[in-house]
Scaffold this motif. Structure first.
Motif, PDB file in Angstrom:
ATOM      1  N   GLU A 110       0.657  -1.277   0.019  1.00  0.00           N
ATOM      2  CA  GLU A 110      -0.189  -0.165  -0.032  1.00  0.00           C
ATOM      3  C   GLU A 110       0.854   1.301   0.082  1.00  0.00           C
ATOM      4  OE1 GLU A 110      -2.553  -0.368   3.359  1.00  0.00           O
ATOM      5  OE2 GLU A 110      -3.771  -2.131   2.560  1.00  0.00           O
ATOM      6  N   PHE A 111       2.144   1.298   0.338  1.00  0.00           N
ATOM      7  CA  PHE A 111       2.969   2.236   0.448  1.00  0.00           C
ATOM      8  C   PHE A 111       4.361   1.764   0.034  1.00  0.00           C
ATOM      9  CE2 PHE A 111       4.544   5.996   3.379  1.00  0.00           C
ATOM     10  CZ  PHE A 111       4.683   6.668   2.553  1.00  0.00           C
ATOM     11  N   ALA A 112       5.025   2.200  -1.291  1.00  0.00           N
ATOM     12  CA  ALA A 112       6.211   1.647  -1.676  1.00  0.00           C
ATOM     13  C   ALA A 112       6.847   2.696  -2.337  1.00  0.00           C
ATOM     14  CB  ALA A 112       5.835   0.729  -2.860  1.00  0.00           C
ATOM     15  N   ILE A 113       8.348   2.688  -2.382  1.00  0.00           N
ATOM     16  CA  ILE A 113       9.241   3.488  -3.383  1.00  0.00           C
ATOM     17  C   ILE A 113       9.865   3.027  -4.290  1.00  0.00           C
ATOM     18  CG2 ILE A 113       9.231   5.393  -1.451  1.00  0.00           C
ATOM     19  CD1 ILE A 113      12.163   4.372  -0.585  1.00  0.00           C
ATOM     20  N   LEU A 114       9.996   3.358  -5.452  1.00  0.00           N
ATOM     21  CA  LEU A 114      11.107   3.023  -6.374  1.00  0.00           C
ATOM     22  C   LEU A 114      12.224   3.776  -6.459  1.00  0.00           C
ATOM     23  CD1 LEU A 114       7.970   2.102  -6.919  1.00  0.00           C
ATOM     24  CD2 LEU A 114       8.422   1.986  -9.242  1.00  0.00           C
ATOM     25  N   LEU A 115      13.283   3.360  -6.388  1.00  0.00           N
ATOM     26  CA  LEU A 115      14.516   3.879  -6.674  1.00  0.00           C
ATOM     27  C   LEU A 115      15.341   3.670  -7.786  1.00  0.00           C
ATOM     28  CD1 LEU A 115      15.685   3.769  -2.882  1.00  0.00           C
ATOM     29  CD2 LEU A 115      14.145   5.664  -3.844  1.00  0.00           C
ATOM     30  N   GLU A 116      15.647   4.866  -8.665  1.00  0.00           N
ATOM     31  CA  GLU A 116      16.260   4.241  -9.954  1.00  0.00           C
ATOM     32  C   GLU A 116      17.918   4.958  -9.922  1.00  0.00           C
ATOM     33  OE1 GLU A 116      15.049   4.625 -14.521  1.00  0.00           O
ATOM     34  OE2 GLU A 116      15.109   6.301 -13.624  1.00  0.00           O
ATOM     35  N   ASP A 117      18.894   3.972  -9.847  1.00  0.00           N
ATOM     36  CA  ASP A 117      20.020   4.345 -10.083  1.00  0.00           C
ATOM     37  C   ASP A 117      20.999   5.425  -8.914  1.00  0.00           C
ATOM     38  OD1 ASP A 117      19.837   2.993 -12.307  1.00  0.00           O
ATOM     39  OD2 ASP A 117      20.235   4.294 -13.659  1.00  0.00           O
ATOM     40  N   ILE A 118      20.292   5.193  -7.686  1.00  0.00           N
ATOM     41  CA  ILE A 118      20.887   6.142  -6.800  1.00  0.00           C
ATOM     42  C   ILE A 118      22.384   5.548  -6.482  1.00  0.00           C
ATOM     43  CG2 ILE A 118      20.640   6.822  -4.306  1.00  0.00           C
ATOM     44  CD1 ILE A 118      18.289   7.488  -5.964  1.00  0.00           C
ATOM     45  N   GLN A 119      23.143   6.402  -6.463  1.00  0.00           N
ATOM     46  CA  GLN A 119      24.621   6.204  -6.606  1.00  0.00           C
ATOM     47  C   GLN A 119      25.295   6.141  -5.242  1.00  0.00           C
ATOM     48  OE1 GLN A 119      26.306   4.758  -9.516  1.00  0.00           O
ATOM     49  NE2 GLN A 119      24.124   4.355  -9.710  1.00  0.00           N
ATOM     50  N   ASP A 120      24.957   7.048  -4.258  1.00  0.00           N
ATOM     51  CA  ASP A 120      25.528   7.362  -3.115  1.00  0.00           C
ATOM     52  C   ASP A 120      24.991   6.735  -2.001  1.00  0.00           C
ATOM     53  OD1 ASP A 120      26.015   9.314  -0.460  1.00  0.00           O
ATOM     54  OD2 ASP A 120      27.643   9.535  -1.532  1.00  0.00           O
ATOM     55  N   PRO A 121      25.735   5.847  -1.311  1.00  0.00           N
ATOM     56  CA  PRO A 121      25.291   4.973  -0.484  1.00  0.00           C
ATOM     57  C   PRO A 121      24.733   5.776   0.854  1.00  0.00           C
ATOM     58  CG  PRO A 121      27.606   4.713  -0.208  1.00  0.00           C
ATOM     59  CD  PRO A 121      27.258   5.559  -1.776  1.00  0.00           C
ATOM     60  N   GLY A 122      25.345   6.822   1.148  1.00  0.00           N
ATOM     61  CA  GLY A 122      24.717   7.953   2.333  1.00  0.00           C
ATOM     62  C   GLY A 122      23.472   8.134   1.842  1.00  0.00           C
ATOM     63  N   ASN A 123      23.257   8.581   0.733  1.00  0.00           N
ATOM     64  CA  ASN A 123      21.853   9.204   0.098  1.00  0.00           C
ATOM     65  C   ASN A 123      20.938   8.081   0.273  1.00  0.00           C
ATOM     66  OD1 ASN A 123      22.349  11.846  -0.472  1.00  0.00           O
ATOM     67  ND2 ASN A 123      22.969  11.399  -2.523  1.00  0.00           N
ATOM     68  N   LEU A 124      21.501   6.904  -0.113  1.00  0.00           N
ATOM     69  CA  LEU A 124      20.216   5.518  -0.089  1.00  0.00           C
ATOM     70  C   LEU A 124      19.978   5.257   1.219  1.00  0.00           C
ATOM     71  CD1 LEU A 124      18.883   3.315  -1.450  1.00  0.00           C
ATOM     72  CD2 LEU A 124      20.956   1.923  -1.477  1.00  0.00           C
ATOM     73  N   GLY A 125      21.031   5.245   1.983  1.00  0.00           N
ATOM     74  CA  GLY A 125      20.635   4.895   3.324  1.00  0.00           C
ATOM     75  C   GLY A 125      19.816   5.995   4.208  1.00  0.00           C
ATOM     76  N   ALA A 126      19.883   7.321   3.818  1.00  0.00           N
ATOM     77  CA  ALA A 126      19.055   8.404   4.250  1.00  0.00           C
ATOM     78  C   ALA A 126      17.444   8.353   3.778  1.00  0.00           C
ATOM     79  CB  ALA A 126      19.651   9.685   3.933  1.00  0.00           C
ATOM     80  N   VAL A 127      17.462   7.898   2.510  1.00  0.00           N
ATOM     81  CA  VAL A 127      16.275   7.437   1.985  1.00  0.00           C
ATOM     82  C   VAL A 127      15.380   6.594   2.646  1.00  0.00           C
ATOM     83  CG1 VAL A 127      14.844   7.074  -0.105  1.00  0.00           C
ATOM     84  CG2 VAL A 127      16.825   8.628  -0.173  1.00  0.00           C
ATOM     85  N   LEU A 128      16.148   5.349   2.852  1.00  0.00           N
ATOM     86  CA  LEU A 128      15.607   4.325   3.668  1.00  0.00           C
ATOM     87  C   LEU A 128      15.173   4.419   4.945  1.00  0.00           C
ATOM     88  CD1 LEU A 128      18.102   1.206   2.238  1.00  0.00           C
ATOM     89  CD2 LEU A 128      15.643   2.243   1.345  1.00  0.00           C
ATOM     90  N   ARG A 129      16.024   5.541   5.672  1.00  0.00           N
ATOM     91  CA  ARG A 129      15.403   5.729   6.964  1.00  0.00           C
ATOM     92  C   ARG A 129      14.445   6.699   6.946  1.00  0.00           C
ATOM     93  NH1 ARG A 129      19.675   8.856  11.378  1.00  0.00           N
ATOM     94  NH2 ARG A 129      18.299   8.453  13.243  1.00  0.00           N
TER      95      ARG A 129
END
Length: 262
Positions: A110-129
């Motif tokens: 019911e609530f999802a995100i789609l992430l395309e080609d995020i390169q920076d692991p810090g950015n990815l971690g922050a999005v996931l948080r």
């Protein structure tokens, strides 16, 4: 307690750990990753995940909560130099753990995100948080995304990975086509504004590469919107944009039953 001391970089077990720390391919093939620090280890335990091994700097003072693990897990003791070579930060905590990467659990979408080609692991971690905090259930990562289970992404997520079903290597266009609700993407210049969207049902947001944004092919699968920015800034960091969008959905959902948006 079984303790094995390692003092050489040429040790086969240390080289294996070093590969896990540095290479996504090594983590995928082994199905293992490294957790840096007691906070991440504790977050994994709270999610029902138990590490396979503890890795300590010689003479490190263990947190009180970690003492019980010492009696149940194999322990590797490393010199400070070897621990620095493994740790994702310049000043190691002195405590790491080897963890089997969990498979994404089957859950509601019911609530999802789609992430395309995020390169920076810090950015990815922050999005996931932000995603975990907002109650996102599933995260879909394209093949071009950085590894969600790298030590740096795990550190950026601060335990968020353990609260989410993470599907890596996903065909995002296919995911968007099959999602049982609206799929939205922030696009510069889009006519609809974020705060005009109806976000109380099943919702997915798509976020793209830090520089290039979303590909045209994925944009075509989504409903475009813009994030109002009255200041003199052209765009937002992907992690900031994600937080703004996800919590607007939280706001609308929270007030859905109270006579409209507040």
């Amino acid at each position: 307690m079984s303790v094995k001391a390692i003092h050489s970089r040429d040790n086969a077990e240390f080289r294996f750990l070093k590969n896990l720390a540095e290479e996504a391919r090594a983590r995928r093939e082994a199905g293992l990753t490294l957790l840096d620090g007691w906070h991440l280890i504790e977050a994994a335990l709270q999610a029902g995940l138990k590490p396979e091994k503890l890795i300590l700097t010689e003479g490190v003072v263990m947190p009180a909560g970690a003492q019980a693990l010492l009696e149940t897990l194999p322990v590797l003791s490393l010199s400070e130099a070897l621990m620095r070579a493994l740790a994702p930060v310049k000043t190691p905590t002195g405590l790491m753990a080897l963890l089997r990467i969990p498979q994404p659990a089957k859950t509601r979408r019911e609530f999802a995100i789609l992430l395309e080609d995020i390169q920076d692991p810090g950015n990815l971690g922050a999005v996931l948080r932000s995603a975990a905090a907002a109650g996102v259930q599933v995260v879909y990562l394209s093949k071009g995304c950085t590894d969600a289970w790298s030590p740096k992404a795990l550190r950026g997520g601060q335990g968020a990975q353990f609260q989410l079903a993470i599907v890596e290597g996903a065909d995002l266009a296919e995911v968007a086509a099959e999602f049982p609700g609206g799929v939205y993407a922030a696009v510069l210049g889009a006519e609809a504004a974020l705060y005009q969207l109806e976000l109380t049902g099943a919702v997915a947001f798509a976020f793209g590469n830090e520089g290039a944004g979303l590909s045209r092919s994925l944009q075509a699968c989504c409903q475009p919107f813009s994030i109002p920015m009255p200041g003199r800034v052209e765009s937002l960091n992907v992690a900031t944009a994600a937080a703004v969008c996800l919590f607007e959905r939280v706001r609308q959902t929270a007030y859905a039953g109270s006579g409209g948006r507040q």
